[in-house]
Design a protein around this motif. Structure first.
Motif, PDB file in Angstrom:
ATOM      1  N   HIS A  49       0.840  -1.197   0.000  1.00  0.00           N
ATOM      2  CA  HIS A  49       0.000   0.000   0.000  1.00  0.00           C
ATOM      3  C   HIS A  49       0.879   1.253   0.000  1.00  0.00           C
ATOM      4  N   TRP A  50       1.915   1.251   0.821  1.00  0.00           N
ATOM      5  CA  TRP A  50       2.858   2.370   0.859  1.00  0.00           C
ATOM      6  C   TRP A  50       3.568   2.534  -0.488  1.00  0.00           C
ATOM      7  N   ALA A  51       3.853   1.421  -1.153  1.00  0.00           N
ATOM      8  CA  ALA A  51       4.589   1.454  -2.419  1.00  0.00           C
ATOM      9  C   ALA A  51       3.789   2.060  -3.567  1.00  0.00           C
ATOM     10  N   GLU A  52       2.502   2.308  -3.372  1.00  0.00           N
ATOM     11  CA  GLU A  52       1.682   2.949  -4.396  1.00  0.00           C
ATOM     12  C   GLU A  52       1.851   4.470  -4.422  1.00  0.00           C
ATOM     13  N   ALA A  53       2.565   5.024  -3.453  1.00  0.00           N
ATOM     14  CA  ALA A  53       2.766   6.472  -3.391  1.00  0.00           C
ATOM     15  C   ALA A  53       3.562   6.951  -4.608  1.00  0.00           C
ATOM     16  N   PRO A  54       3.248   8.147  -5.113  1.00  0.00           N
ATOM     17  CA  PRO A  54       3.945   8.675  -6.303  1.00  0.00           C
ATOM     18  C   PRO A  54       5.465   8.778  -6.114  1.00  0.00           C
ATOM     19  N   LEU A  55       5.904   9.159  -4.927  1.00  0.00           N
ATOM     20  CA  LEU A  55       7.344   9.271  -4.702  1.00  0.00           C
ATOM     21  C   LEU A  55       8.029   7.908  -4.802  1.00  0.00           C
ATOM     22  N   VAL A  56       7.354   6.874  -4.331  1.00  0.00           N
ATOM     23  CA  VAL A  56       7.911   5.519  -4.429  1.00  0.00           C
ATOM     24  C   VAL A  56       7.948   5.080  -5.891  1.00  0.00           C
ATOM     25  N   LYS A  57       6.916   5.425  -6.649  1.00  0.00           N
ATOM     26  CA  LYS A  57       6.903   5.096  -8.082  1.00  0.00           C
ATOM     27  C   LYS A  57       8.071   5.782  -8.782  1.00  0.00           C
ATOM     28  N   PHE A  58       8.338   7.027  -8.411  1.00  0.00           N
ATOM     29  CA  PHE A  58       9.467   7.734  -9.013  1.00  0.00           C
ATOM     30  C   PHE A  58      10.787   7.074  -8.605  1.00  0.00           C
ATOM     31  N   ALA A  59      10.862   6.606  -7.356  1.00  0.00           N
ATOM     32  CA  ALA A  59      12.067   5.898  -6.903  1.00  0.00           C
ATOM     33  C   ALA A  59      12.249   4.595  -7.683  1.00  0.00           C
ATOM     34  N   GLU A  60      11.144   3.941  -8.039  1.00  0.00           N
ATOM     35  CA  GLU A  60      11.231   2.737  -8.867  1.00  0.00           C
ATOM     36  C   GLU A  60      11.818   3.069 -10.233  1.00  0.00           C
ATOM     37  N   PHE A  61      11.423   4.223 -10.773  1.00  0.00           N
ATOM     38  CA  PHE A  61      12.026   4.688 -12.022  1.00  0.00           C
ATOM     39  C   PHE A  61      13.541   4.775 -11.861  1.00  0.00           C
ATOM     40  N   GLY A  62      13.990   5.378 -10.754  1.00  0.00           N
ATOM     41  CA  GLY A  62      15.424   5.489 -10.497  1.00  0.00           C
ATOM     42  C   GLY A  62      16.092   4.138 -10.371  1.00  0.00           C
ATOM     43  N   LEU A  63      15.431   3.198  -9.737  1.00  0.00           N
ATOM     44  CA  LEU A  63      15.981   1.860  -9.577  1.00  0.00           C
ATOM     45  C   LEU A  63      16.125   1.160 -10.923  1.00  0.00           C
ATOM     46  N   VAL A  64      15.093   1.256 -11.743  1.00  0.00           N
ATOM     47  CA  VAL A  64      15.161   0.635 -13.074  1.00  0.00           C
ATOM     48  C   VAL A  64      16.247   1.319 -13.906  1.00  0.00           C
ATOM     49  N   PHE A  65      16.373   2.639 -13.773  1.00  0.00           N
ATOM     50  CA  PHE A  65      17.432   3.354 -14.481  1.00  0.00           C
ATOM     51  C   PHE A  65      18.804   2.853 -14.048  1.00  0.00           C
ATOM     52  N   LEU A  66      19.013   2.726 -12.734  1.00  0.00           N
ATOM     53  CA  LEU A  66      20.300   2.233 -12.238  1.00  0.00           C
ATOM     54  C   LEU A  66      20.588   0.819 -12.740  1.00  0.00           C
ATOM     55  N   LEU A  67      19.565  -0.020 -12.745  1.00  0.00           N
ATOM     56  CA  LEU A  67      19.752  -1.383 -13.227  1.00  0.00           C
ATOM     57  C   LEU A  67      20.119  -1.388 -14.709  1.00  0.00           C
ATOM     58  N   ALA A  68      19.407  -0.601 -15.494  1.00  0.00           N
ATOM     59  CA  ALA A  68      19.698  -0.547 -16.931  1.00  0.00           C
ATOM     60  C   ALA A  68      21.090   0.032 -17.183  1.00  0.00           C
ATOM     61  N   VAL A  69      21.453   1.086 -16.448  1.00  0.00           N
ATOM     62  CA  VAL A  69      22.788   1.674 -16.597  1.00  0.00           C
ATOM     63  C   VAL A  69      23.853   0.637 -16.259  1.00  0.00           C
ATOM     64  N   HIS A  70      23.619  -0.105 -15.190  1.00  0.00           N
ATOM     65  CA  HIS A  70      24.608  -1.090 -14.770  1.00  0.00           C
ATOM     66  C   HIS A  70      24.732  -2.225 -15.795  1.00  0.00           C
ATOM     67  N   ILE A  71      23.604  -2.667 -16.314  1.00  0.00           N
ATOM     68  CA  ILE A  71      23.649  -3.734 -17.328  1.00  0.00           C
ATOM     69  C   ILE A  71      24.376  -3.264 -18.579  1.00  0.00           C
ATOM     70  N   PHE A  72      23.969  -2.104 -19.099  1.00  0.00           N
ATOM     71  CA  PHE A  72      24.605  -1.622 -20.327  1.00  0.00           C
ATOM     72  C   PHE A  72      26.061  -1.228 -20.086  1.00  0.00           C
TER      73      PHE A  72
END
Length: 112
Positions: A49-72
């Motif tokens: 329920h907490w993870a549905e917050a917009p700030l958490v969604k934006f943090a997920e964007f950052g996490l996916v970005f970090l993962l993609a940067v690290h992979i590439f």
């Protein structure tokens, strides 16, 4: 400033190291949440329920970005070590960061 730090690929080097560090710091939290799914489903529901917050969604964007940067970035390093390399290093590094950003934006747009 040292000459090697003026090279454009210095940024790719630093970004790869920092993304790896950030992902390593994230892993214990991830494992904790996975343990909640097994041992405390009611606590997991509260977390989700907490993870549905917009700030958490934006943090997920950052996490996916970090993962993609690290992979590439890792693929770039493999290419440096295993393939004959030309003067296109800057273009390939910029392409890796661009693809990372596009992938994470795609994830973010699907998540909101």
């Amino acid at each position: 400033m040292r000459p090697h730090r003026q090279h454009p690929l210095w940024f790719a080097f630093i970004l790869h190291r920092l993304s790896g560090l950030a992902l390593a710091l994230f892993l214990p939290l991830h494992f904790y949440v996975m343990a909640l799914a097994l041992n405390a489903p009611e606590k997991l529901d509260g977390f989700l329920h907490w993870a549905e917050a917009p700030l958490v969604k934006f943090a997920e964007f950052g996490l996916v970005f970090l993962l993609a940067v690290h992979i590439f970035g890792g693929l770039r390093l493999l290419a440096l070590e295993l393939l004959p390399w030309s003067g296109r290093q800057k273009t390939l590094a910029a392409t890796a960061v661009s693809l990372s950003f596009l992938l994470s934006v795609g994830f973010f747009l699907r998540a909101i």
